[in-house]
Scaffold this motif. Structure first.
Motif: not given
Length: 101
Positions: A6, A12-14, A36, A38, A43-45
């Motif tokens: 990010r 982020k998170n991808r 993914d 999100d 899940w976070f990053t």
């Protein structure tokens, strides 16, 4: 494989996978989202060491290095490489879960 941060991209998170030219000088598609974060509860990053797996470095750096070279040389498909990596990580995670108190 591309991990989004990010701080640099606003995303982020991808994790995104791309097809590349044979000489690896250009991307051939806009990419496919592999993970993914999100969309996954809890899940976070996914970039960085957010999940603990003792064998992570051995698997991602040493164990799969020969297959990564085969992939780059066109002797193995990206799907075969990803399937092998996923199998190794799943086995290591199952072993780790059995050992945890």
């Amino acid at each position: 494989m591309h991990g989004w941060a990010r701080s640099r991209s606003g995303i982020k998170n991808r994790l995104t996978g791309h097809r590349m030219s044979a000489d690896a000088t250009e991307l051939l598609d806009p990419g496919t989202v592999i993970v993914d974060g999100d969309a996954l509860p809890g899940w976070f990053t996914p970039e960085g060491s957010k999940l603990y797996l003792p064998d992570w470095n051995d698997i991602t750096k040493a164990d799969t290095e020969p297959n990564f070279q085969r992939l780059l040389l066109g002797e193995m498909s990206a799907q075969e490489f990803a399937d092998d990596l996923a199998e190794r990580l799943n086995e290591a995670q199952a072993e780790w879960q059995e050992q945890r108190p």
